[in-house]
Design a protein around this motif. Structure first.
Motif, PDB file in Angstrom:
ATOM      1  N   GLY A   1       0.820  -1.206   0.000  1.00 58.31           N
ATOM      2  CA  GLY A   1       0.000   0.000   0.000  1.00 58.31           C
ATOM      3  C   GLY A   1       0.849   1.250   0.000  1.00 58.31           C
ATOM      4  N   ARG A   2       2.163   1.080  -0.002  1.00 60.75           N
ATOM      5  CA  ARG A   2       3.102   2.203   0.015  1.00 60.75           C
ATOM      6  C   ARG A   2       3.930   2.214  -1.260  1.00 60.75           C
ATOM      7  NH1 ARG A   2       5.539   6.931   0.617  1.00 60.75           N
ATOM      8  NH2 ARG A   2       4.817   7.154   2.749  1.00 60.75           N
ATOM      9  N   ASN A   3       3.735   3.228  -2.082  1.00 58.82           N
ATOM     10  CA  ASN A   3       4.557   3.426  -3.266  1.00 58.82           C
ATOM     11  C   ASN A   3       5.714   4.362  -2.936  1.00 58.82           C
ATOM     12  OD1 ASN A   3       2.878   1.812  -4.720  1.00 58.82           O
ATOM     13  ND2 ASN A   3       1.875   3.445  -5.848  1.00 58.82           N
ATOM     14  N   VAL A   4       6.852   4.149  -3.588  1.00 58.04           N
ATOM     15  CA  VAL A   4       8.048   4.940  -3.308  1.00 58.04           C
ATOM     16  C   VAL A   4       8.674   5.433  -4.614  1.00 58.04           C
ATOM     17  CG1 VAL A   4       8.537   3.780  -1.132  1.00 58.04           C
ATOM     18  CG2 VAL A   4       9.466   2.841  -3.254  1.00 58.04           C
ATOM     19  N   GLU A   5       9.668   6.301  -4.481  1.00 53.63           N
ATOM     20  CA  GLU A   5      10.337   6.874  -5.647  1.00 53.63           C
ATOM     21  C   GLU A   5      11.481   5.983  -6.143  1.00 53.63           C
ATOM     22  OE1 GLU A   5       9.103   9.430  -7.086  1.00 53.63           O
ATOM     23  OE2 GLU A   5       7.749  10.114  -5.527  1.00 53.63           O
ATOM     24  N   LYS A   6      11.960   6.301  -7.327  1.00 50.30           N
ATOM     25  CA  LYS A   6      13.083   5.575  -7.928  1.00 50.30           C
ATOM     26  C   LYS A   6      14.307   5.648  -7.017  1.00 50.30           C
ATOM     27  CE  LYS A   6      15.989   5.622 -12.093  1.00 50.30           C
ATOM     28  NZ  LYS A   6      16.257   6.329 -13.380  1.00 50.30           N
ATOM     29  N   ASN A   7      15.016   4.516  -6.916  1.00 51.05           N
ATOM     30  CA  ASN A   7      16.235   4.403  -6.109  1.00 51.05           C
ATOM     31  C   ASN A   7      15.975   4.532  -4.603  1.00 51.05           C
ATOM     32  OD1 ASN A   7      18.066   3.902  -8.238  1.00 51.05           O
ATOM     33  ND2 ASN A   7      18.120   6.083  -8.732  1.00 51.05           N
ATOM     34  N   SER A   8      14.757   4.222  -4.189  1.00 46.57           N
ATOM     35  CA  SER A   8      14.510   4.097  -2.762  1.00 46.57           C
ATOM     36  C   SER A   8      15.293   2.892  -2.234  1.00 46.57           C
ATOM     37  CB  SER A   8      13.017   3.901  -2.499  1.00 46.57           C
ATOM     38  OG  SER A   8      12.290   5.048  -2.866  1.00 46.57           O
ATOM     39  N   ILE A   9      15.538   2.851  -0.942  1.00 45.28           N
ATOM     40  CA  ILE A   9      16.366   1.774  -0.397  1.00 45.28           C
ATOM     41  C   ILE A   9      15.687   1.079   0.792  1.00 45.28           C
ATOM     42  CG2 ILE A   9      18.567   2.740  -1.153  1.00 45.28           C
ATOM     43  CD1 ILE A   9      18.945   3.899   1.652  1.00 45.28           C
ATOM     44  N   ILE A  10      16.051  -0.190   0.972  1.00 51.33           N
ATOM     45  CA  ILE A  10      15.689  -0.957   2.155  1.00 51.33           C
ATOM     46  C   ILE A  10      16.968  -1.136   2.958  1.00 51.33           C
ATOM     47  CG2 ILE A  10      14.688  -3.084   3.058  1.00 51.33           C
ATOM     48  CD1 ILE A  10      12.767  -1.518   1.317  1.00 51.33           C
ATOM     49  N   GLN A  11      16.883  -0.913   4.255  1.00 49.28           N
ATOM     50  CA  GLN A  11      18.053  -1.065   5.110  1.00 49.28           C
ATOM     51  C   GLN A  11      17.757  -1.976   6.287  1.00 49.28           C
ATOM     52  OE1 GLN A  11      19.121   3.087   6.124  1.00 49.28           O
ATOM     53  NE2 GLN A  11      20.898   2.809   4.792  1.00 49.28           N
ATOM     54  N   LYS A  12      18.794  -2.642   6.770  1.00 48.94           N
ATOM     55  CA  LYS A  12      18.683  -3.373   8.028  1.00 48.94           C
ATOM     56  C   LYS A  12      19.370  -2.550   9.105  1.00 48.94           C
ATOM     57  CE  LYS A  12      22.907  -6.166   7.526  1.00 48.94           C
ATOM     58  NZ  LYS A  12      23.468  -7.544   7.541  1.00 48.94           N
ATOM     59  N   VAL A  13      18.901  -2.694  10.316  1.00 42.42           N
ATOM     60  CA  VAL A  13      19.511  -2.029  11.466  1.00 42.42           C
ATOM     61  C   VAL A  13      20.353  -3.069  12.179  1.00 42.42           C
ATOM     62  CG1 VAL A  13      19.103  -0.699  13.558  1.00 42.42           C
ATOM     63  CG2 VAL A  13      17.509  -0.514  11.638  1.00 42.42           C
ATOM     64  N   ASN A  14      21.608  -2.744  12.392  1.00 42.50           N
ATOM     65  CA  ASN A  14      22.561  -3.731  12.895  1.00 42.50           C
ATOM     66  C   ASN A  14      22.495  -3.886  14.419  1.00 42.50           C
ATOM     67  OD1 ASN A  14      23.707  -4.262  10.249  1.00 42.50           O
ATOM     68  ND2 ASN A  14      24.574  -2.206  10.389  1.00 42.50           N
ATOM     69  N   VAL A  15      21.380  -4.483  14.852  1.00 39.31           N
ATOM     70  CA  VAL A  15      21.187  -4.863  16.253  1.00 39.31           C
ATOM     71  C   VAL A  15      20.616  -6.278  16.257  1.00 39.31           C
ATOM     72  CG1 VAL A  15      20.875  -2.502  17.115  1.00 39.31           C
ATOM     73  CG2 VAL A  15      18.888  -3.767  16.251  1.00 39.31           C
ATOM     74  N   THR A  16      20.308  -6.818  17.399  1.00 37.89           N
ATOM     75  CA  THR A  16      19.779  -8.180  17.454  1.00 37.89           C
ATOM     76  C   THR A  16      18.356  -8.231  16.906  1.00 37.89           C
ATOM     77  OG1 THR A  16      18.795  -7.969  19.653  1.00 37.89           O
ATOM     78  CG2 THR A  16      21.133  -8.579  19.547  1.00 37.89           C
ATOM     79  N   SER A  17      17.938  -9.416  16.509  1.00 39.62           N
ATOM     80  CA  SER A  17      16.583  -9.573  15.975  1.00 39.62           C
ATOM     81  C   SER A  17      15.547  -9.246  17.044  1.00 39.62           C
ATOM     82  CB  SER A  17      16.379 -11.000  15.460  1.00 39.62           C
ATOM     83  OG  SER A  17      16.624 -11.954  16.483  1.00 39.62           O
ATOM     84  N   THR A  18      15.861  -9.546  18.292  1.00 35.33           N
ATOM     85  CA  THR A  18      14.944  -9.214  19.384  1.00 35.33           C
ATOM     86  C   THR A  18      14.799  -7.709  19.529  1.00 35.33           C
ATOM     87  OG1 THR A  18      15.474 -11.237  20.607  1.00 35.33           O
ATOM     88  CG2 THR A  18      14.532  -9.409  21.871  1.00 35.33           C
ATOM     89  N   GLN A  19      15.896  -6.979  19.456  1.00 35.90           N
ATOM     90  CA  GLN A  19      15.853  -5.520  19.556  1.00 35.90           C
ATOM     91  C   GLN A  19      15.072  -4.919  18.393  1.00 35.90           C
ATOM     92  OE1 GLN A  19      20.167  -5.046  19.897  1.00 35.90           O
ATOM     93  NE2 GLN A  19      19.899  -4.131  21.930  1.00 35.90           N
ATOM     94  N   LYS A  20      15.284  -5.447  17.197  1.00 35.35           N
ATOM     95  CA  LYS A  20      14.531  -4.947  16.035  1.00 35.35           C
ATOM     96  C   LYS A  20      13.044  -5.221  16.197  1.00 35.35           C
ATOM     97  CE  LYS A  20      17.022  -6.923  12.746  1.00 35.35           C
ATOM     98  NZ  LYS A  20      17.477  -7.284  11.368  1.00 35.35           N
ATOM     99  N   SER A  21      12.718  -6.407  16.668  1.00 39.28           N
ATOM    100  CA  SER A  21      11.314  -6.766  16.864  1.00 39.28           C
ATOM    101  C   SER A  21      10.664  -5.870  17.917  1.00 39.28           C
ATOM    102  CB  SER A  21      11.210  -8.231  17.292  1.00 39.28           C
ATOM    103  OG  SER A  21       9.866  -8.607  17.501  1.00 39.28           O
ATOM    104  N   ASN A  22      11.390  -5.607  19.000  1.00 35.37           N
ATOM    105  CA  ASN A  22      10.859  -4.753  20.056  1.00 35.37           C
ATOM    106  C   ASN A  22      10.674  -3.318  19.572  1.00 35.37           C
ATOM    107  OD1 ASN A  22      10.827  -6.881  21.860  1.00 35.37           O
ATOM    108  ND2 ASN A  22      12.775  -6.352  22.819  1.00 35.37           N
ATOM    109  N   ALA A  23      11.614  -2.852  18.750  1.00 29.89           N
ATOM    110  CA  ALA A  23      11.513  -1.495  18.206  1.00 29.89           C
ATOM    111  C   ALA A  23      10.289  -1.385  17.298  1.00 29.89           C
ATOM    112  CB  ALA A  23      12.783  -1.141  17.425  1.00 29.89           C
ATOM    113  N   ALA A  24      10.079  -2.396  16.465  1.00 33.12           N
ATOM    114  CA  ALA A  24       8.922  -2.395  15.570  1.00 33.12           C
ATOM    115  C   ALA A  24       7.620  -2.444  16.368  1.00 33.12           C
ATOM    116  CB  ALA A  24       9.005  -3.577  14.606  1.00 33.12           C
ATOM    117  N   ASP A  25       7.580  -3.263  17.403  1.00 26.75           N
ATOM    118  CA  ASP A  25       6.373  -3.358  18.229  1.00 26.75           C
ATOM    119  C   ASP A  25       6.073  -2.027  18.919  1.00 26.75           C
ATOM    120  OD1 ASP A  25       6.035  -5.987  17.513  1.00 26.75           O
ATOM    121  OD2 ASP A  25       6.929  -6.805  19.359  1.00 26.75           O
ATOM    122  N   TRP A  26       7.131  -1.350  19.376  1.00 28.41           N
ATOM    123  CA  TRP A  26       6.908  -0.054  20.026  1.00 28.41           C
ATOM    124  C   TRP A  26       6.337   0.937  19.017  1.00 28.41           C
ATOM    125  CZ3 TRP A  26       8.339   4.983  19.213  1.00 28.41           C
ATOM    126  CH2 TRP A  26       8.015   5.880  20.239  1.00 28.41           C
TER     127      TRP A  26
END
Length: 252
Positions: free
Chosen positions: A158-183
């Motif tokens: 449901g989200r369209n983006v512009e040309k050369n948009s990027i996907i990034q990972k955050v270099n922390v643990t999967s638990t920390q990423k999951s908790n950040a997303a939940d917050w």
């Protein structure tokens, strides 16, 4: 009237009062006023009062003058504008064809990605490419802050983006990423804030913009600062340039 004025001057001289006014003080006041007006102009939706309130509190806590802090805010905003215009040009996203205010009307659809990953797309205000960021709340949903809706959660496609948009990972643990997303998801329904220039100075709860949402999430749930330069404002490109983030995909 002339006699009264002369009498006042004579009295002042007698009492040893100084009647001199420093031209530099007037120039400085005018300069600061110009900076403040430009800060607000580059962030449609903000007010001078809003900026001054956050600047005043910060200046007091850091034992700085309000003028010093306003100059700092203005300098960071101008640097971001220059970088944003450069990035948009490099990506082939000119102002006439790009969406505004984080809108979802680009030519490319986001792919699915892992929970806690983030994305960046070019996005203009009325005056410059401030960019826009959001986070994957699940592999097929994203959470983001946009004008109108505020903080929302939608399907990835449901989200369209512009040309050369990027996907990034955050270099922390999967638990920390999951908790950040939940917050971040727990903030759905919060109103949008147009103030990027001093958004590090405001609380984690309440009104927030796209980069503040992500910054708060990882500050609170991963104990890291994903703002690359640590300025008074955290802008979308501050996050993509962080030592904690790395690009895993480019959309084109």
């Amino acid at each position: 009237m002339k006699k009264s004025k002369k009498a006042f001057v004579a009295l002042a001289v007698t009492l040893g009062l100084s009647l001199s006014f420093s031209p530099s003080s007037f120039a400085k006041s005018s300069e600061i006023s110009t900076y403040l007006k430009e800060i607000v102009k580059l962030q449609p939706g903000t007010t001078e009062k809003e900026i001054l309130e956050s600047v005043t509190e910060y200046a007091k806590s850091q034992k700085l003058s309000k003028d010093e802090v306003i100059k700092m805010v203005h300098s960071e905003l101008i640097r971001d504008k220059e970088e944003g215009d450069k990035v948009a040009k490099e990506n082939g996203n000119d102002k006439e064809n790009i969406v505004i205010f984080g809108g979802s009307a680009g030519s490319y659809t986001l792919p699915m990605s892992s929970k806690g990953n983030i994305y960046y797309t070019d996005s203009y205000t009325a005056y410059y490419n401030h960019g826009h960021v959001g986070m994957y709340s699940t592999s097929d949903k994203i959470v983001e802050a946009v004008p109108g809706d505020g903080v929302r959660q939608i399907k990835y496609n449901g989200r369209n983006v512009e040309k050369n948009s990027i996907i990034q990972k955050v270099n922390v643990t999967s638990t920390q990423k999951s908790n950040a997303a939940d917050w971040a998801v727990s903030q759905v329904g919060d109103s949008y804030s147009f103030n990027f220039a001093t958004n590090r100075l405001t609380g984690h709860d309440g009104d927030k913009n796209c980069s503040k949402l992500l910054w708060s999430a990882f500050t609170l749930k991963a104990n890291i600062d994903i703002d690359n330069n640590g300025g008074l404002g955290v802008y979308p490109r501050d996050i993509t340039a962080s030592s904690y983030t790395s690009t895993i995909a480019t959309i084109n």
